[in-house]
Design a protein around this motif. Structure first.
Motif, PDB file in Angstrom:
ATOM      1  N   LEU A   1       0.851  -1.189   0.000  1.00 22.15           N
ATOM      2  CA  LEU A   1       0.000   0.000   0.000  1.00 22.15           C
ATOM      3  C   LEU A   1       0.886   1.238   0.000  1.00 22.15           C
ATOM      4  N   GLU A   2       0.630   2.163  -0.926  1.00 22.58           N
ATOM      5  CA  GLU A   2       1.351   3.432  -0.949  1.00 22.58           C
ATOM      6  C   GLU A   2       0.796   4.348   0.136  1.00 22.58           C
ATOM      7  N   ALA A   3       1.694   5.061   0.804  1.00 26.89           N
ATOM      8  CA  ALA A   3       1.267   5.914   1.917  1.00 26.89           C
ATOM      9  C   ALA A   3       2.075   7.203   1.936  1.00 26.89           C
ATOM     10  N   ASN A   4       1.418   8.262   2.363  1.00 23.39           N
ATOM     11  CA  ASN A   4       2.127   9.498   2.658  1.00 23.39           C
ATOM     12  C   ASN A   4       2.604   9.451   4.106  1.00 23.39           C
ATOM     13  N   PRO A   5       3.757  10.046   4.392  1.00 27.60           N
ATOM     14  CA  PRO A   5       4.321   9.954   5.747  1.00 27.60           C
ATOM     15  C   PRO A   5       3.829  11.026   6.697  1.00 27.60           C
ATOM     16  N   SER A   6       2.554  11.375   6.615  1.00 29.21           N
ATOM     17  CA  SER A   6       2.015  12.311   7.601  1.00 29.21           C
ATOM     18  C   SER A   6       1.715  11.548   8.887  1.00 29.21           C
ATOM     19  N   SER A   7       1.711  12.250   9.986  1.00 29.65           N
ATOM     20  CA  SER A   7       1.451  11.594  11.269  1.00 29.65           C
ATOM     21  C   SER A   7       0.040  11.020  11.321  1.00 29.65           C
ATOM     22  N   VAL A   8      -0.924  11.687  10.657  1.00 23.83           N
ATOM     23  CA  VAL A   8      -2.301  11.193  10.646  1.00 23.83           C
ATOM     24  C   VAL A   8      -2.376   9.843   9.955  1.00 23.83           C
ATOM     25  N   GLU A   9      -1.698   9.723   8.816  1.00 17.82           N
ATOM     26  CA  GLU A   9      -1.739   8.460   8.084  1.00 17.82           C
ATOM     27  C   GLU A   9      -0.880   7.391   8.760  1.00 17.82           C
ATOM     28  N   ALA A  10       0.247   7.794   9.327  1.00 16.14           N
ATOM     29  CA  ALA A  10       1.097   6.821  10.018  1.00 16.14           C
ATOM     30  C   ALA A  10       0.369   6.193  11.201  1.00 16.14           C
ATOM     31  N   ALA A  11      -0.574   6.927  11.767  1.00 14.16           N
ATOM     32  CA  ALA A  11      -1.332   6.387  12.894  1.00 14.16           C
ATOM     33  C   ALA A  11      -2.196   5.198  12.484  1.00 14.16           C
ATOM     34  N   LYS A  12      -2.438   5.041  11.192  1.00 18.07           N
ATOM     35  CA  LYS A  12      -3.243   3.924  10.692  1.00 18.07           C
ATOM     36  C   LYS A  12      -2.416   2.676  10.403  1.00 18.07           C
ATOM     37  N   PHE A  13      -1.084   2.778  10.487  1.00 14.78           N
ATOM     38  CA  PHE A  13      -0.242   1.688   9.984  1.00 14.78           C
ATOM     39  C   PHE A  13      -0.526   0.356  10.676  1.00 14.78           C
ATOM     40  N   ALA A  14      -0.687   0.373  11.985  1.00 15.09           N
ATOM     41  CA  ALA A  14      -0.950  -0.878  12.696  1.00 15.09           C
ATOM     42  C   ALA A  14      -2.264  -1.500  12.240  1.00 15.09           C
ATOM     43  N   ASP A  15      -3.284  -0.655  12.028  1.00 12.87           N
ATOM     44  CA  ASP A  15      -4.577  -1.162  11.573  1.00 12.87           C
ATOM     45  C   ASP A  15      -4.501  -1.671  10.136  1.00 12.87           C
ATOM     46  N   LEU A  16      -3.720  -1.000   9.293  1.00 14.84           N
ATOM     47  CA  LEU A  16      -3.549  -1.466   7.921  1.00 14.84           C
ATOM     48  C   LEU A  16      -2.826  -2.814   7.888  1.00 14.84           C
ATOM     49  N   ALA A  17      -1.843  -2.966   8.764  1.00 14.96           N
ATOM     50  CA  ALA A  17      -1.145  -4.257   8.857  1.00 14.96           C
ATOM     51  C   ALA A  17      -2.110  -5.348   9.315  1.00 14.96           C
ATOM     52  N   ALA A  18      -2.963  -5.024  10.294  1.00 12.99           N
ATOM     53  CA  ALA A  18      -3.949  -5.994  10.770  1.00 12.99           C
ATOM     54  C   ALA A  18      -4.946  -6.353   9.671  1.00 12.99           C
ATOM     55  N   ALA A  19      -5.197  -5.407   8.743  1.00 13.75           N
ATOM     56  CA  ALA A  19      -6.108  -5.657   7.628  1.00 13.75           C
ATOM     57  C   ALA A  19      -5.518  -6.593   6.589  1.00 13.75           C
ATOM     58  N   GLY A  20      -4.190  -6.784   6.619  1.00 12.66           N
ATOM     59  CA  GLY A  20      -3.553  -7.700   5.687  1.00 12.66           C
ATOM     60  C   GLY A  20      -2.407  -7.130   4.889  1.00 12.66           C
TER      61      GLY A  20
ATOM     62  N   GLU B   1       8.843  14.440  10.347  1.00  6.73           N
ATOM     63  CA  GLU B   1       7.616  13.646  10.271  1.00  6.73           C
ATOM     64  C   GLU B   1       7.825  12.433   9.366  1.00  6.73           C
ATOM     65  N   ALA B   2       8.564  12.623   8.263  1.00 11.81           N
ATOM     66  CA  ALA B   2       8.841  11.518   7.348  1.00 11.81           C
ATOM     67  C   ALA B   2       9.681  10.445   8.026  1.00 11.81           C
ATOM     68  N   ILE B   3      10.696  10.861   8.767  1.00 14.10           N
ATOM     69  CA  ILE B   3      11.566   9.897   9.456  1.00 14.10           C
ATOM     70  C   ILE B   3      10.767   9.126  10.497  1.00 14.10           C
ATOM     71  N   ALA B   4       9.900   9.829  11.229  1.00 17.08           N
ATOM     72  CA  ALA B   4       9.058   9.146  12.221  1.00 17.08           C
ATOM     73  C   ALA B   4       8.133   8.138  11.553  1.00 17.08           C
ATOM     74  N   ALA B   5       7.620   8.480  10.362  1.00 18.51           N
ATOM     75  CA  ALA B   5       6.739   7.556   9.641  1.00 18.51           C
ATOM     76  C   ALA B   5       7.480   6.315   9.184  1.00 18.51           C
TER      77      ALA B   5
END
Length: 383
Positions: free
Chosen positions: A93-112, A139-143
């Motif tokens: 999945l392509e993602a932007n490294p904003s903190s809002v989107e990075a907060a979804k990463f665990a849920d996206l991983a759980a989705a498959g 923010e990018a490095i944190a993502a």
């Protein structure tokens, strides 16, 4: 038979000035309508593309990380029902490294999702601002660090050959990028694409692109630094540790079949090329009226397929097997390539040949487009 699936999510928070992808800004996105449309489009494509287990799924955009994880999970569940999954399937999945989107990463991983590709683009705040990005370097490095905790495999993009970019600046960017330890990097030279805001800015004289000689020097630095870090280019702009190449990318460049759904998505299956409606509203209308989003489907002539397979395959470090292409498309070797030009560029050290396989050497990748135009047989291109 398609063994890969591409899903296009067309929405972005902002249109970047260099971007010519099919991306759109909308104040409201009716998620229920989009879920229904993408599922219907997927079912139509599965009915046409056969039922081999999928080896890769790629969510591209646009900005797919703006999708709710529940929608991603629903689409993956339907894809598995329609095709079944290879046990080692790669789901990117392509993602932007904003903190809002990075907060979804665990849920996206759980989705498959098991692989993420981050649009970092630069590790320099001034460059990010000029490129029109909504995130900063920190923010990018944190993502990247968040992604590495969430996903099995992580890649990120950088854009180089910016106006006035120096070799020292780019080398420092590369060294820092490699230090994060991701398994894959996509490193693109800035290209001024027609129809983008940057094309207008260049025409108005607001900036001058880096000249070709300077860009070629940065390209050479890219090959040296990534090669020394055991992340050589497996394709002109894509670098990976051994065994970590993107399966989606390889499917495309090896000219294998893949299904494409969603606005503007391209696909290739059974000798046919498919294109979906680009504008989101037109795509939704098409799906509601016909059950799929296809705007164009055409049968490719064998000469077109052979030409495309050569042009794509020669972007790969592994090159192409001419004997396999002869068998696949029914052409003689001399109908595929210009033997005299091939011998000439082998002599110049730009191209290699081993058995029936040919490929472009690192020095040749800097002039790849011109090289390919010379090597591929004129009769094949003109057919």
């Amino acid at each position: 038979m398609a063994r890969a699936l591409y899903i296009h999510w067309p929405f972005c928070a902002k249109k970047c000035p260099y971007c010519d992808f099919n991306s759109h800004i909308r104040e409201q996105v009716e998620l229920a309508a989009w879920q229904d449309a993408l599922l219907a489009d997927m079912r139509a494509e599965a009915a046409a593309a056969g039922g081999e287990p999928l080896t890769s799924i790629f969510f591209g955009g646009g900005t797919p990380s703006l999708m709710p994880p529940a929608l991603v999970e629903t689409l993956l569940a339907e894809a598995e029902r329609l095709w079944t999954f290879d046990p080692e399937i790669e789901i990117t999945l392509e993602a932007n490294p904003s903190s809002v989107e990075a907060a979804k990463f665990a849920d996206l991983a759980a989705a498959g999702v098991n692989r993420v590709s981050l649009g970092v683009q630069s590790l320099d705040d001034d460059a990010l601002q000029w490129l029109g990005r909504l995130h900063g370097a920190d923010e990018a490095i944190a993502a990247v660090e968040t992604a590495q905790r969430s996903f099995d495999r992580v890649s990120f993009d950088l854009i180089y050959a910016l106006p006035d970019q120096s070799p020292d600046h780019w080398r420092a960017q590369l060294d820092r990028a490699i230090s994060f330890g991701t398994s894959h990097l996509s490193l693109y030279q800035l290209t001024i694409e027609p129809g983008t805001r940057f094309a207008t800015d260049v025409r108005r004289g607001l900036f001058t692109p880096l000249d070709n000689d300077a860009a070629a020097e940065l390209f050479a630095i890219t090959q040296d630094v990534t090669g020394a870090a055991a992340m050589p280019a497996y394709e002109t702009s894509n670098h990976a540790r051994m065994g970590q190449e993107s399966r989606h990318n390889l499917t495309y460049w090896r000219y294998q079949d893949y299904a494409g759904i969603g606005p503007g998505a391209h696909g290739r299956r059974g000798g046919f090329a498919t294109v979906r409606h680009k504008k989101p509203e037109n795509f939704l209308t098409a799906v509601s009226q016909r059950g799929h989003g296809i705007s164009e489907q055409r049968l490719l002539a064998p000469s077109d397929q052979a030409s495309e397979a050569l042009l794509m395959g020669l972007r790969l470090a592994e090159g192409v097997d001419l004997s396999a292409l002869q068998s696949r498309f029914g052409f003689e070797r001399t109908e595929l390539i210009d033997e005299a030009k091939l011998a000439q560029y082998i002599g110049h050290g730009l191209v290699w040949e081993k058995g029936s396989r040919i490929g472009v050497r690192p020095d040749g990748r800097a002039v790849l487009d011109g090289l390919l135009a010379e090597i591929v047989a004129d009769a094949l291109v003109a057919a």
